[in-house]
Design an enzyme around this catalytic site. Sequence first.
Site, short mmCIF file in Angstrom:
data_model
loop_
_atom_site.label_atom_id
_atom_site.label_comp_id
_atom_site.label_asym_id
_atom_site.label_seq_id
_atom_site.Cartn_x
_atom_site.Cartn_y
_atom_site.Cartn_z
N ALA A 75 33.15 36.37 42.96
CA ALA A 75 32.12 37.38 43.15
C ALA A 75 32.59 38.66 42.47
O ALA A 75 33.79 38.84 42.24
CB ALA A 75 31.89 37.61 44.64
N GLY A 118 34.46 32.82 44.51
CA GLY A 118 33.10 32.33 44.35
C GLY A 118 32.93 31.41 43.15
O GLY A 118 32.02 30.58 43.12
N GLU A 121 33.90 28.12 44.39
CA GLU A 121 32.83 27.70 45.31
C GLU A 121 31.58 27.26 44.56
O GLU A 121 30.92 26.29 44.94
CB GLU A 121 32.53 28.84 46.28
CG GLU A 121 33.70 29.09 47.23
CD GLU A 121 33.58 30.37 48.04
OE1 GLU A 121 33.18 31.40 47.47
OE2 GLU A 121 33.89 30.33 49.24
N GLU A 141 40.61 35.09 47.98
CA GLU A 141 39.96 36.13 48.80
C GLU A 141 40.93 36.78 49.78
O GLU A 141 40.81 37.96 50.11
CB GLU A 141 38.78 35.53 49.58
CG GLU A 141 37.57 35.19 48.72
CD GLU A 141 37.59 33.79 48.14
OE1 GLU A 141 38.67 33.17 48.09
OE2 GLU A 141 36.52 33.32 47.72
N1 CO8 Z 1 35.07 40.94 39.87
C1 CO8 Z 1 34.89 41.97 39.01
N2 CO8 Z 1 35.61 42.10 37.87
C2 CO8 Z 1 36.52 41.17 37.60
C3 CO8 Z 1 36.76 40.07 38.44
C4 CO8 Z 1 35.96 39.96 39.63
N3 CO8 Z 1 36.08 38.93 40.47
N4 CO8 Z 1 37.73 39.30 37.92
C5 CO8 Z 1 38.10 39.91 36.77
N5 CO8 Z 1 37.39 41.03 36.57
C6 CO8 Z 1 37.47 41.96 35.45
C7 CO8 Z 1 38.73 42.83 35.54
O1 CO8 Z 1 38.53 43.90 36.40
C8 CO8 Z 1 38.92 43.23 34.10
O2 CO8 Z 1 38.04 44.29 33.81
P1 CO8 Z 1 38.55 45.58 32.94
O3 CO8 Z 1 38.91 44.98 31.61
O4 CO8 Z 1 37.35 46.45 32.89
O5 CO8 Z 1 39.71 46.12 33.65
C9 CO8 Z 1 38.43 42.02 33.32
O6 CO8 Z 1 37.62 41.26 34.23
C10 CO8 Z 1 39.56 41.13 32.84
O7 CO8 Z 1 40.35 40.80 33.95
P2 CO8 Z 1 41.95 40.99 33.96
O8 CO8 Z 1 42.37 42.10 33.07
O9 CO8 Z 1 42.38 41.08 35.39
O10 CO8 Z 1 42.40 39.59 33.32
P3 CO8 Z 1 43.78 38.83 33.54
O11 CO8 Z 1 43.80 37.72 32.55
O12 CO8 Z 1 44.92 39.78 33.57
O13 CO8 Z 1 43.66 38.20 35.02
C11 CO8 Z 1 42.57 37.01 36.81
C12 CO8 Z 1 42.74 37.20 35.28
C13 CO8 Z 1 43.84 36.45 37.39
C14 CO8 Z 1 41.41 36.05 36.99
C15 CO8 Z 1 42.25 38.38 37.48
O14 CO8 Z 1 41.19 39.00 36.78
C16 CO8 Z 1 41.85 38.28 38.91
O15 CO8 Z 1 42.70 38.10 39.77
N6 CO8 Z 1 40.52 38.42 39.22
C17 CO8 Z 1 40.02 38.46 40.54
C18 CO8 Z 1 39.96 37.07 41.11
C19 CO8 Z 1 39.49 37.12 42.54
O16 CO8 Z 1 40.09 37.73 43.40
N7 CO8 Z 1 38.37 36.44 42.81
C20 CO8 Z 1 37.83 36.35 44.12
C21 CO8 Z 1 36.79 37.38 44.30
S1 CO8 Z 1 36.18 37.40 45.98
C22 CO8 Z 1 35.01 36.20 45.99
O17 CO8 Z 1 34.77 35.53 45.05
C23 CO8 Z 1 34.31 36.04 47.27
C24 CO8 Z 1 33.15 35.10 47.10
C25 CO8 Z 1 32.47 35.17 48.36
C26 CO8 Z 1 31.15 34.46 48.29
C27 CO8 Z 1 30.52 34.75 49.55
C28 CO8 Z 1 29.18 34.13 49.64
C29 CO8 Z 1 28.58 34.42 50.99
#
Ligand code: CO8
Length: 267
Positions: A75, A118, A121, A141
């Site tokens: 998400a 997500g 999921e 998460e």
């Molecule tokens: N949301 C928003 N932006 C994101 C997300 C995200 N989930 N993931 C990555 N980005 C963005 C980063 O902020 C970054 O943006 P910017 O260049 O502007 O700084 C860009 O994408 C590139 O990301 P990274 O620089 O971090 O890339 P890396 O290669 O260094 O890292 C990762 C990749 C490991 C994937 C890292 O980006 C990361 O950890 N992302 C977050 C992953 C995460 O925590 N996901 C879970 C989110 S919570 C969720 O999904 C809850 C779902 C609930 C559903 C509920 C339904 C009811």
Amino acid sequence: KENYDHILVERCFPENSDVVGGGVGVITLHRPKALNALCDALFEDLIHAARVLDEDDDIGCIVITGSGKAFAAGADISEMSKREFANAYKTNMFSQWADITKMSKPIIAAVNGFALGGGCELAMMCDIILAGSKAQFGQPEINLGVIPGAGGTQRLVRAIGKSKAMEMVLTGNRINAQEAMDAGLVSRVIDSELLLEEAVKMGYGIAEKGGVAVRMCKEAVNAAEEMTLSEGLRFERRMFHSLFATRDQKEGMSAFLEKRKPNFTNE
Ligand code: CO8
């Protein structure tokens, strides 16, 4: 609506084929700057496109894939970070995601790269998950002070068992494609360069079967997750009986006996 902001939609058809409804609809999540983070607008696009393809008689199967190094990184955290409990609860935040599971045609998730939170999921809401060799699955998460909210504590347990699922949701650690394969989360690992091509090929293979039977397979297998064994077996048998009212059953069985390829018309 065919022009979306955060996804690409393509209809693919096998070459030299006159199979009725033999096309595959490919939806590519395309928000590269945020690793395809599932913001509300992206999910709206995704559901809309899936519905259109589900209702399109030329299409027999849907593929959802990512782009760049992500299927979807979860998400959208910046969007989510502003939410408060009362508003999240009253609007039933993210409940619309489940609409993906309401499509009647099979959906193949072709996952290459990150499928996190997500994103993992969403893949589990699909019917078959194919992993590219660079795929990584995780439910991180817990690192954000929350828990999975769209199946990460439910579908994941059913897919890979309690201990592995518990480890993933409590540690937030990711598993790679081979680990996902060994755990039973995905049905195949495919060279990352060939993943989409193979997914579409699998889609063609499904799309050339009888469309009513295909939908019933999906419905019956999904019922196995919800029903007791005896209820499920009864449900399956009744569906099986009902297929004898279709033209495709007559055609499929005649074609076998006449040693020719069936010409299904999805009726
Ligand atoms: N949301 C928003 N932006 C994101 C997300 C995200 N989930 N993931 C990555 N980005 C963005 C980063 O902020 C970054 O943006 P910017 O260049 O502007 O700084 C860009 O994408 C590139 O990301 P990274 O620089 O971090 O890339 P890396 O290669 O260094 O890292 C990762 C990749 C490991 C994937 C890292 O980006 C990361 O950890 N992302 C977050 C992953 C995460 O925590 N996901 C879970 C989110 S919570 C969720 O999904 C809850 C779902 C609930 C559903 C509920 C339904 C009811």
